[in-house]
Design a protein around this motif. Structure first.
Motif, mmCIF file in Angstrom:
data_model
loop_
_atom_site.group_PDB
_atom_site.id
_atom_site.type_symbol
_atom_site.label_atom_id
_atom_site.label_comp_id
_atom_site.label_asym_id
_atom_site.label_seq_id
_atom_site.Cartn_x
_atom_site.Cartn_y
_atom_site.Cartn_z
ATOM 1 N N TRP A 184 1.599 0.431 -2.616
ATOM 2 C CA TRP A 184 0.184 0.076 -2.517
ATOM 3 C C TRP A 184 -0.125 -1.208 -3.273
ATOM 4 O O TRP A 184 0.255 -1.347 -4.421
ATOM 5 C CB TRP A 184 -0.683 1.213 -3.063
ATOM 6 C CG TRP A 184 -0.544 2.473 -2.276
ATOM 7 C CD1 TRP A 184 0.304 3.520 -2.540
ATOM 8 C CD2 TRP A 184 -1.263 2.825 -1.094
ATOM 9 N NE1 TRP A 184 0.158 4.505 -1.602
ATOM 10 C CE2 TRP A 184 -0.813 4.104 -0.695
ATOM 11 C CE3 TRP A 184 -2.251 2.199 -0.339
ATOM 12 C CZ2 TRP A 184 -1.313 4.755 0.422
ATOM 13 C CZ3 TRP A 184 -2.742 2.855 0.764
ATOM 14 C CH2 TRP A 184 -2.276 4.119 1.135
ATOM 15 N N PRO A 185 -0.839 -2.152 -2.600
ATOM 16 C CA PRO A 185 -1.358 -2.097 -1.224
ATOM 17 C C PRO A 185 -0.384 -2.673 -0.200
ATOM 18 O O PRO A 185 -0.774 -2.941 0.932
ATOM 19 C CB PRO A 185 -2.610 -2.977 -1.317
ATOM 20 C CG PRO A 185 -2.229 -4.045 -2.291
ATOM 21 C CD PRO A 185 -1.353 -3.354 -3.320
ATOM 22 N N ARG B 179 0.582 -6.777 3.525
ATOM 23 C CA ARG B 179 -0.483 -6.168 2.738
ATOM 24 C C ARG B 179 -1.471 -5.455 3.659
ATOM 25 O O ARG B 179 -1.828 -5.949 4.728
ATOM 26 C CB ARG B 179 -1.201 -7.257 1.933
ATOM 27 C CG ARG B 179 -2.213 -6.737 0.919
ATOM 28 C CD ARG B 179 -2.880 -7.897 0.192
ATOM 29 N NE ARG B 179 -3.911 -7.412 -0.706
ATOM 30 C CZ ARG B 179 -3.735 -7.166 -2.009
ATOM 31 N NH1 ARG B 179 -2.541 -7.397 -2.549
ATOM 32 N NH2 ARG B 179 -4.720 -6.728 -2.760
ATOM 33 N N ASP B 180 -1.903 -4.274 3.220
ATOM 34 C CA ASP B 180 -2.959 -3.511 3.901
ATOM 35 C C ASP B 180 -2.557 -3.050 5.298
ATOM 36 O O ASP B 180 -3.368 -3.050 6.231
ATOM 37 C CB ASP B 180 -4.259 -4.326 3.969
ATOM 38 C CG ASP B 180 -4.811 -4.653 2.587
ATOM 39 O OD1 ASP B 180 -4.640 -3.817 1.682
ATOM 40 O OD2 ASP B 180 -5.389 -5.747 2.416
#
Length: 217
Positions: free
Chosen positions: A91-92, A36-37
């Protein structure tokens, strides 16, 4: 138990997400990472590929033979013994598919550094399968599927990972004993965590990047 997070058309007859089946060679020894991210290029760099080798990827129409994955065919060079890593953004989340499973040990820890979440799962040609979940550079959960009792393990898992296991469910394998899970569950768990309920056509509509890494790198 079924696979509640996956519509029927998104899994093959064995319970493997169809997009992974369509990417993989026959009898694959492969791994999948979701983080994530973190963007796809940064994820590949974190997995120690040569930055200059990262390129955009258009997946070809078909695999050239049963031993070559679709990402390896899309990379375009003689792959030799190198693993081909395909990455894309949901995303994300970002996924990285490794067609030879070279990037497995410690990968969730590496990808999750800096306050991120990451899941990595491996399925080998001899049926060994496992999953690691890490947060902020530290492994939180390790699961080896041939030793797994969901009734015992789920209550102690972080809520987000337990939810992914529940979405993954258990594939309908005739030889499973009561309480057993199929060895493809890790691929479904990682996909459920990242929302990667996809088909190959979905992948073809995404911006994908690809790179290669040797086993000793």
């Amino acid at each position: 138990m079924g696979t509640p997070g996956f519509p029927r058309h998104t899994l093959d007859s064995e319970g493997l997400p169809v997009w992974i089946r369509d990417l993989a060679s026959d009898d694959p020894n492969h791994s999948l990472h979701v983080v994530r991210d973190m963007g796809p290029v940064r994820a590949l760099e974190a997995l120690r590929v040569e930055p200059a080798s990262i390129r955009q990827c258009v997946l070809p129409d078909r695999k050239p033979n049963r031993y070559t994955s679709l990402p390896a065919a899309g990379f375009g060079d003689d792959t030799g013994d190198a693993a081909t890593l395909l990455a894309g953004r949901l995303w994300p989340w970002t996924f990285v598919y490794d067609d030879l499973g070279y990037t497995f040990d410690g990968t969730a820890d590496v990808l999750s550094r800096g306050g991120r979440q990451a899941v990595t799962t491996l399925y080998t040609i001899n049926g060994h399968a496992s999953l690691h979940y890490a947060v902020d550079g530290k492994e939180i959960v390790e699961v080896v599927f041939d030793e797994l009792s969901l009734d015992e393990r789920l209550p102690g898992m972080p809520a987000e990972l337990a939810a992914a296991f529940e979405a993954a469910g258990i594939a309908d394998w005739e030889d499973l004993e009561p309480g057993e899970v199929d060895s493809l569950i890790g691929m479904r768990v990682a996909c459920a965590m990242a929302g990667a309920v996809l088909t190959l056509d979905d992948l073809r509509d995404m911006h994908l990047v690809v790179a290669q890494r040797n086993s000793g790198d």
